[in-house]
Write a protein that holds these residues in place. Structure first.
Motif, PDB file in Angstrom:
ATOM      1  N   ASP A   1       7.546  11.309  -9.429  1.00 23.03           N
ATOM      2  CA  ASP A   1       6.611  10.911  -8.369  1.00 23.03           C
ATOM      3  C   ASP A   1       5.429  10.119  -8.930  1.00 23.03           C
ATOM      4  OD1 ASP A   1       8.259  12.063  -6.601  1.00 23.03           O
ATOM      5  OD2 ASP A   1       7.029  13.863  -6.216  1.00 23.03           O
ATOM      6  N   GLN A   2       5.024  10.452 -10.187  1.00 19.82           N
ATOM      7  CA  GLN A   2       3.920   9.714 -10.802  1.00 19.82           C
ATOM      8  C   GLN A   2       4.261   8.228 -10.891  1.00 19.82           C
ATOM      9  OE1 GLN A   2       3.696  12.630 -14.255  1.00 19.82           O
ATOM     10  NE2 GLN A   2       1.706  11.615 -14.425  1.00 19.82           N
ATOM     11  N   LEU A   3       5.483   7.968 -11.310  1.00 20.50           N
ATOM     12  CA  LEU A   3       5.912   6.576 -11.444  1.00 20.50           C
ATOM     13  C   LEU A   3       5.949   5.906 -10.079  1.00 20.50           C
ATOM     14  CD1 LEU A   3       7.117   4.299 -13.217  1.00 20.50           C
ATOM     15  CD2 LEU A   3       9.384   5.219 -12.643  1.00 20.50           C
ATOM     16  N   LEU A   4       6.505   6.614  -9.102  1.00 28.34           N
ATOM     17  CA  LEU A   4       6.668   6.013  -7.779  1.00 28.34           C
ATOM     18  C   LEU A   4       5.311   5.748  -7.124  1.00 28.34           C
ATOM     19  CD1 LEU A   4       9.762   8.058  -6.520  1.00 28.34           C
ATOM     20  CD2 LEU A   4       9.691   5.641  -7.245  1.00 28.34           C
ATOM     21  N   VAL A   5       4.347   6.659  -7.331  1.00 25.33           N
ATOM     22  CA  VAL A   5       3.015   6.459  -6.747  1.00 25.33           C
ATOM     23  C   VAL A   5       2.389   5.192  -7.332  1.00 25.33           C
ATOM     24  CG1 VAL A   5       0.656   7.365  -6.748  1.00 25.33           C
ATOM     25  CG2 VAL A   5       2.567   8.872  -6.161  1.00 25.33           C
ATOM     26  N   GLN A   6       2.437   5.063  -8.678  1.00 28.39           N
ATOM     27  CA  GLN A   6       1.834   3.907  -9.334  1.00 28.39           C
ATOM     28  C   GLN A   6       2.513   2.610  -8.883  1.00 28.39           C
ATOM     29  OE1 GLN A   6      -0.789   3.680 -11.367  1.00 28.39           O
ATOM     30  NE2 GLN A   6      -1.205   5.884 -11.258  1.00 28.39           N
ATOM     31  N   LEU A   7       3.840   2.643  -8.807  1.00 31.57           N
ATOM     32  CA  LEU A   7       4.567   1.422  -8.464  1.00 31.57           C
ATOM     33  C   LEU A   7       4.315   1.022  -7.012  1.00 31.57           C
ATOM     34  CD1 LEU A   7       6.596  -0.761  -9.285  1.00 31.57           C
ATOM     35  CD2 LEU A   7       8.446   0.775  -8.585  1.00 31.57           C
ATOM     36  N   SER A   8       4.258   2.031  -6.134  1.00 36.02           N
ATOM     37  CA  SER A   8       4.128   1.705  -4.701  1.00 36.02           C
ATOM     38  C   SER A   8       2.746   1.144  -4.394  1.00 36.02           C
ATOM     39  CB  SER A   8       4.422   2.949  -3.853  1.00 36.02           C
ATOM     40  OG  SER A   8       3.454   3.942  -4.110  1.00 36.02           O
ATOM     41  N   GLU A   9       1.756   1.468  -5.229  1.00 34.28           N
ATOM     42  CA  GLU A   9       0.442   0.862  -4.996  1.00 34.28           C
ATOM     43  C   GLU A   9       0.504  -0.656  -5.187  1.00 34.28           C
ATOM     44  OE1 GLU A   9      -2.548   2.680  -7.397  1.00 34.28           O
ATOM     45  OE2 GLU A   9      -2.365   4.627  -6.386  1.00 34.28           O
ATOM     46  N   LEU A  10       1.367  -1.086  -6.113  1.00 30.72           N
ATOM     47  CA  LEU A  10       1.491  -2.521  -6.372  1.00 30.72           C
ATOM     48  C   LEU A  10       2.591  -3.151  -5.552  1.00 30.72           C
ATOM     49  CD1 LEU A  10       1.353  -2.320 -10.291  1.00 30.72           C
ATOM     50  CD2 LEU A  10      -0.512  -3.008  -8.757  1.00 30.72           C
TER      51      LEU A  10
END
Lengths: 667, 137
Positions: free
Chosen positions: B119-128
């Motif tokens: 989820d950490q990865l997905l949160v960071q990626l979805s912001e961009l």
């Protein structure tokens, strides 16, 4: 005066060697002059009016008549003239000693006794003279010449002398003669100071003058005499001044005791104490200094203070090399360092090989070394000469038995340090070296700490690689399992399983390496047959499909080692060859030299990339193609070294990788 | 695949460890993205368009820093030097804990230290690069 003379009878006068009284007559004087005693008639202005033949004989005159018209002072030693002149002006009837001189210059001590007369109508003085030795030996009328006095003098166990107020020897006893190595006859009439060491010649003069001026009766000093054969004698002298009734000086009595042995012992003790202090200073520096340079500087100053050497410097040895480099650490004892500047400049670039120059000699000899400047033709010789440096001493500084520096000291003279001092300087080098030992230990500990920190950082990074997959997959299974297909679920399980196994293997390797690095070499190595060893390793490390292993083993080879460790090492190398090599892997074993055996694992791949060679056997060194953590070869090396051998890489990019294991042959 | 899924953004996964690459791909699929993948910096630059000269179909990149030869930071630097990839969102991942300087001053880049929860990865990626929520599983 007339009154006094009137109280002495003619009989008494004859007994005393004086002519019978014929008051104030010329005849009286003439009678005296025919007498056997040497006599002179002297005008009160000091001119000699007449002398008798005995006087002429005593003073070396051919004819008594030649004395007439000469002055009394012509027959008096120069230093005694003032006193005799005063005596002529104000005569006394007491016997007086005179320092005289014969015409031929030979000194003569006489005892004079005079009285006033009229000579050819003029007031004059008649003086009868007797040689002093005869006086002392024979006359019992005066206390100082009594037999008792003479015996006391001659048999005294310590040296005794009678010395005139002018400083001439009147008498020496046998003990003093023996002490100084001269005969009494050689010394009589000579200056007493002639016995002194040149440096101490005036040591007693101020005290003697004080006595002559009426201040006190005696003094004691210690000074050096020079023996007739040239060696130095330390003496303690007690000097008393004997005065006449009117208080004027008569003579000195000196008592002289040989204290050479005591002075030598004192000097030895003083030297011992100074050397002890030097070692104390050095030991303190060795115990407390953090930095070797700080200890070197202290040692330079302490040794220079002890020896009086004006200049000192430190050469540092380059680590593990037979090369000495000037440190630029100097000690100047003398205030003005500018005189040494050209020498300091000449030293600045003067790197020395072992055996070259004085420091190089001390490095090679591993002990304190002394040289006269100019003995070696080095670049510094000329500068040394111009700075007035004539000899030098160098001492090696030891740390863990190795020379780490050489301290060099320079001297203005060419006196060789005695063996005791050289030995002492050797101890200085050993003591000071303890600071360098501590510094080395600190550096090693720091390097070890750094290596450990690097190892931990590497290990942590390697552990995170499988953990990254584990955590991602576990996260997916935790929060998104409902959305996953059956195939995806199965794949996740497979990933977990595989990464768990990787993690396990990695932890095993890390523990292995750490254990191998800590455990000392096994005590019992034993004979291992090479063919059995290779066979066993190949059973464990089976070649993968497409790879063929060729064996080329000389018969009957046997190494000294630990079978388990040898096996694991070879398995690692084989696995490496399968992973990175080509289709063909060869294991060779052969004798190398007289007592060594090499086992070679080679492949036909591309060899180890150049950039990995330097750290090939260090942990975490791996190629980009490698999937492992880079621990395999580090573990292999640790195993081989523990089994009593060594491992090296000898491959190339053309011929493939080649690892060479080398062991002692088991005979 | 349905027509909606075609609209999902395409993310290039650059990771040399095959197992972790697979885990990342799975994560992105579950987060609503489509993926391409490769194991080296060189391959990444190829997939992002030959020499980065012309646009590719890659909308974002998940980029491991430790890669053979050309590492992740170098790939990012080359991407930012070209018009076509200057604004392509990038999430760098690494087992080294500190955020690379190249990321700190790049508004289209994020950093996630390994190991991480997906989820950490997905949160960071979805912001961009937001994924359409209907695509997420």
């Amino acid at each position: 005066m007339a009154t006094k003379e009137a109280t002495v009878s003619d009989t008494e006068r004859r007994g005393a060697g004086l002519p019978p009284r014929a008051e104030n007559s010329t005849d009286d004087a003439l009678v005296a002059l025919t007498d056997a005693a040497a006599g002179a008639v002297v005008h009160r202005d000091g001119d000699i009016l007449a002398v008798n033949p005995a006087f002429a004989e005593m003073f070396g005159l051919d004819d008594p008549a030649t004395a007439t018209g000469m002055r009394v002072l012509d027959f008096v030693a120069p230093e005694a003239r003032a006193r005799v002149a005063a005596y002529i002006t104000t005569p006394t009837d007491e016997p007086v000693f005179h320092d005289c001189l014969r015409l031929d210059g030979i000194p003569l001590i006489v005892r004079g006794e005079g009285r006033s007369i009229v000579f050819h109508g003029e007031p004059a003085r008649l003086t009868l003279l007797t040689p002093v030795i005869d006086e002392l030996r024979t006359a019992d009328r005066l206390h100082e010449s009594s037999e008792f006095f003479r015996l006391a003098f001659d048999h005294a166990p310590i040296g005794k002398a009678l010395v005139s107020p002018e400083g001439r020897v009147l008498y020496l006893n046998p003990a003093l003669c023996e002490l100084v190595g001269f005969d009494a006859t050689q010394m009589l009439g000579q200056s007493y100071n002639a016995l002194s060491h040149p440096d101490d010649i005036d040591a007693g003069t101020p005290y003697a003058l004080a006595l002559l001026q009426g201040n006190g009766d005696s003094y004691q000093i210690e000074k050096r005499y020079l023996h007739a054969n040239g060696h130095v004698i330390w003496v303690a002298i007690a000097v008393s001044l004997v005065r006449m009734l009117d208080g004027s000086p008569r003579y000195f009595i000196a008592q002289v005791e040989d204290i050479t042995a005591r002075r030598d012992a004192e000097a030895a003790l003083r030297l011992e104490t100074e050397r002890f202090r030097l070692m104390q200073t050095v030991a303190e520096a060795a115990n407390t200094a953090e930095d070797p340079d700080e200890a070197y500087t202290t040692a330079l100053a302490a040794v220079c203070a002890h020896t009086g050497w004006p200049l000192a410097h430190v050469y540092r040895r380059l680590a593990e090399e037979d090369l000495l480099e000037p440190s630029g650490l100097w000690h100047f004892t003398e205030g003005d360092a500018t005189q040494f500047e050209p020498f300091v400049v000449a030293t600045a670039d003067n790197t020395l090989l072992s055996g070259v120059g004085l420091p190089g000699l001390a490095l090679a000899a591993r002990r304190p070394t002394w040289l006269v400047a100019g003995t070696l033709s080095t670049v510094r010789a000329e500068a040394a000469e111009r700075a007035g440096l004539r000899s030098a001493t160098a001492l090696p500084v030891f740390a863990h038995g190795d020379v780490v520096a050489v301290l060099e000291f320079f001297s203005h003279d060419t006196e060789r340090p005695d063996d005791a001092l050289l030995e002492l300087l050797g101890h200085v080098g050993t003591q000071i070296g303890r600071v360098a030992e501590r510094a080395q230990a600190r550096e090693q500990a720091a390097a070890l700490d750094e290596a450990r920190a690097r190892f931990v950082a590497h290990a942590a990074h390697e552990l995170r690689t499988p953990l990254a997959t584990l955590r991602t997959v576990a996260g997916l299974l935790g929060s998104r399992r409902a959305q996953m297909t059956e195939a995806e679920l199965a794949e996740c399980c497979e990933l977990l399983e595989r990464q768990g196994a990787n993690l396990d293997a990695l932890v095993d390797d890390l523990l292995d390496l750490s254990h191998l690095q800590q455990v000392a070499r096994p005590e019992a190595l034993r004979a291992v047959a090479v063919d059995e060893w290779v066979t066993r390793a190949l059973e464990v490390a089976l070649p993968p499909a497409g790879v063929t292993v060729h064996r080329s083993l000389d018969a009957g080879l046997c190494v000294l080692g630990d079978p388990d460790r040898l096996n694991r090492a070879l398995v690692n190398l084989l696995a490496n060859a399968y992973r990175h090599g080509g289709p063909s892997v060869t294991v060779r074993a052969e004798r190398d030299g007289l007592d060594a055996i090499v086992v070679v694992v080679e492949d036909d791949g591309d060899g180890v990339p150049e950039d990995l060679l330097a750290d090939l056997f260090e942990p975490f060194t791996r190629s980009d193609r490698s999937r492992g953590a880079g621990l395999g070869l580090a573990i292999t090396r640790a195993l081989v070294e523990q089994a009593g051998g060594s491992v090296a890489y000898r491959g190339s990019s053309d011929q493939g990788a080649r690892f060479v294991l080398r062991f002692e042959e088991c005979g | 695949m349905s027509g909606d899924e075609v609209l999902a953004p395409r993310v290039l996964v650059v990771e040399d460890d095959p197992d972790h690459r697979r885990a990342l791909t799975l994560t992105l699929h579950l987060g609503g993205y489509t993926t391409s993948e490769c194991g080296s910096g060189e391959d990444a630059l190829v997939q992002l368009g030959p020499n980065l000269a012309k646009p590719s179909d890659i909308d974002g990149v998940v980029l491991d820093i430790r890669l053979p030869n050309i590492d992740g930071v170098e790939v990012l630097t080359q991407m930012r030097a070209q018009m076509t990839t200057r604004c392509v969102p990038v999430v760098l991942i690494s087992a080294h804990a500190s955020t690379p300087i190249a990321v700190q001053r790049d508004e289209y880049a994020r950093f996630v230290p390994k190991p991480f929860h997906p989820d950490q990865l997905l949160v960071q990626l979805s912001e961009l690069l937001p994924a359409p929520s209907k695509n997420a599983r």
